[in-house]
Design a protein around this motif. Structure first.
Motif, short mmCIF file in Angstrom:
data_model
loop_
_atom_site.label_atom_id
_atom_site.label_comp_id
_atom_site.label_asym_id
_atom_site.label_seq_id
_atom_site.Cartn_x
_atom_site.Cartn_y
_atom_site.Cartn_z
N PHE A 112 0.86 -1.17 0.00
CA PHE A 112 0.00 0.00 0.00
C PHE A 112 0.91 1.24 0.00
O PHE A 112 1.72 1.42 0.91
CB PHE A 112 -0.88 -0.03 1.25
CG PHE A 112 -1.91 1.05 1.35
CD1 PHE A 112 -2.51 1.60 0.23
CD2 PHE A 112 -2.29 1.53 2.60
CE1 PHE A 112 -3.48 2.59 0.34
CE2 PHE A 112 -3.26 2.52 2.72
CZ PHE A 112 -3.86 3.05 1.59
N ASP A 115 1.45 3.52 3.10
CA ASP A 115 2.22 3.06 4.26
C ASP A 115 3.59 3.72 4.30
O ASP A 115 4.18 4.06 3.26
CB ASP A 115 2.40 1.54 4.22
CG ASP A 115 1.12 0.78 4.51
OD1 ASP A 115 0.15 1.41 5.00
OD2 ASP A 115 1.07 -0.44 4.23
N SER A 120 1.91 0.28 9.01
CA SER A 120 0.67 0.22 8.22
C SER A 120 -0.21 1.43 8.47
O SER A 120 -0.33 1.91 9.59
CB SER A 120 -0.11 -1.05 8.59
OG SER A 120 -1.38 -1.05 7.97
N CYS A 122 -3.38 1.20 7.17
CA CYS A 122 -4.64 0.58 6.77
C CYS A 122 -5.30 -0.08 7.97
O CYS A 122 -4.81 -1.10 8.48
CB CYS A 122 -4.39 -0.44 5.66
SG CYS A 122 -5.87 -1.29 5.08
N CYS A 126 -10.58 -0.26 5.75
CA CYS A 126 -9.48 -0.57 4.85
C CYS A 126 -8.97 -1.99 5.09
O CYS A 126 -8.75 -2.76 4.16
CB CYS A 126 -8.35 0.44 5.04
SG CYS A 126 -6.86 0.08 4.06
N ALA A 127 -8.84 -2.36 6.37
CA ALA A 127 -8.32 -3.68 6.72
C ALA A 127 -9.32 -4.79 6.39
O ALA A 127 -8.93 -5.97 6.27
CB ALA A 127 -7.95 -3.73 8.20
N TRP A 130 -8.71 -5.01 2.53
CA TRP A 130 -7.32 -5.45 2.29
C TRP A 130 -6.79 -6.07 3.59
O TRP A 130 -6.08 -5.42 4.36
CB TRP A 130 -6.44 -4.26 1.89
CG TRP A 130 -6.94 -3.54 0.67
CD1 TRP A 130 -7.88 -2.56 0.61
CD2 TRP A 130 -6.53 -3.77 -0.68
NE1 TRP A 130 -8.08 -2.16 -0.68
CE2 TRP A 130 -7.26 -2.87 -1.50
CE3 TRP A 130 -5.60 -4.64 -1.27
CZ2 TRP A 130 -7.10 -2.83 -2.88
CZ3 TRP A 130 -5.43 -4.59 -2.65
CH2 TRP A 130 -6.18 -3.70 -3.44
N TYR A 170 -0.38 -7.22 2.32
CA TYR A 170 -1.83 -7.42 2.45
C TYR A 170 -2.33 -8.41 1.39
O TYR A 170 -1.72 -8.58 0.34
CB TYR A 170 -2.58 -6.10 2.24
CG TYR A 170 -2.13 -4.95 3.10
CD1 TYR A 170 -2.84 -4.60 4.26
CD2 TYR A 170 -1.01 -4.19 2.75
CE1 TYR A 170 -2.43 -3.53 5.05
CE2 TYR A 170 -0.59 -3.12 3.54
CZ TYR A 170 -1.30 -2.80 4.69
OH TYR A 170 -0.90 -1.74 5.47
N PHE A 189 -8.69 4.03 -0.45
CA PHE A 189 -8.29 4.42 0.90
C PHE A 189 -7.09 5.34 0.91
O PHE A 189 -6.21 5.25 1.78
CB PHE A 189 -8.06 3.18 1.78
CG PHE A 189 -9.30 2.33 1.93
CD1 PHE A 189 -10.32 2.69 2.81
CD2 PHE A 189 -9.46 1.19 1.17
CE1 PHE A 189 -11.46 1.90 2.92
CE2 PHE A 189 -10.60 0.41 1.27
CZ PHE A 189 -11.62 0.77 2.15
N TRP A 193 -2.56 0.42 -4.73
CA TRP A 193 -2.10 -0.89 -4.27
C TRP A 193 -1.43 -1.61 -5.44
O TRP A 193 -1.91 -1.57 -6.56
CB TRP A 193 -3.28 -1.73 -3.78
CG TRP A 193 -4.04 -1.09 -2.66
CD1 TRP A 193 -4.96 -0.09 -2.76
CD2 TRP A 193 -3.95 -1.40 -1.27
NE1 TRP A 193 -5.45 0.25 -1.54
CE2 TRP A 193 -4.85 -0.55 -0.58
CE3 TRP A 193 -3.20 -2.32 -0.52
CZ2 TRP A 193 -5.01 -0.58 0.79
CZ3 TRP A 193 -3.37 -2.34 0.85
CH2 TRP A 193 -4.26 -1.49 1.50
#
Length: 214
Positions: A112, A115, A120, A122, A126-127, A130, A170, A189, A193
């Motif tokens: 990502f 980051d 991180s 996320c 978001c988590a 991903w 991720y 987000f 990615w």
């Protein structure tokens, strides 16, 4: 009384009736014979049953011994899960975008761009989209990976997320099978990615095919 005469076998006078409860010698002999036969039959049944129980007990003992032996064999053959590394935590597969990082089940791993190094950005929704690639033990590196680039970083929830070359890794929720790369070059987000190459860099080249998979 004459000993050579069997008085009980002499013809009875017509109309003669024995006193109540009294039986002839012949009747008494037959009754004793029946009792003897019944006693012998009962003894034979008891002996047969005892022999059967003895045989069953022997079989049961042998079966128990065999089962116990099998259990002992299993105990010695099982490898503790904590020491088992049947598959590497991170591997390299030649897929849609060339050689790229995947997890032990062949699912594509992403970085990502939002980051920072080993940190991180996320969380929450978001988590969910991903899922962070977290582990409970030191990750193992597959062939083609640089082991010194493979590490972990602690997330805000205390879990350990796998990182490669400082990038937290991720999975993507929309990848349905090994080799899917539906998250490649997606802007979500707050940043994009990308799939990751064995050097720990994002892959930006065009896909080899359009159907995904290896």
């Amino acid at each position: 009384m004459r000993p050579d005469v069997h008085w009980d076998k002499l013809p009875r006078p017509a109309g003669r009736v024995l006193p109540p409860g009294r039986k002839t010698n012949t009747e008494n002999l037959m009754k004793r014979h029946i009792r003897t036969v019944t006693t012998l039959a009962s003894a034979l049944l008891v002996a047969t049953a005892a022999a059967g129980c003895s045989d069953d007990g022997g079989d049961t003992g042998a079966g128990a011994a065999e089962t116990h032996g099998a259990a002992d064999k299993l105990d010695t053959d099982v490898v503790p899960a904590a020491t088992s590394t049947a598959a590497p935590a991170v591997d390299v597969k030649d897929g849609t975008y060339g050689k790229m990082l995947v997890d032990e089940k062949g699912r594509t791993l992403y970085l990502f761009e939002k980051d920072t190094k080993n940190k991180s950005q996320c969380d929450d929704d978001c988590a969910k989209a991903w899922p962070p690639f977290t582990v409970k033990a030191t990750p193992a590196a597959g062939n083609g990976l640089k082991k010194d680039l493979l590490k972990t970083a602690k997330r805000d929830d205390g879990s350990e997320q796998v990182t490669y070359n400082g990038h937290p890794l991720y999975r993507f929720a929309d990848d349905q099978k090994a080799g899917d790369t539906n998250g490649q070059d997606v802007d979500a987000f707050g940043a994009k990615w990308f799939v990751v190459d064995p050097d720990g860099k994002k892959i930006t080249t065009k896909p080899r095919t359009n159907d995904g998979g290896y």
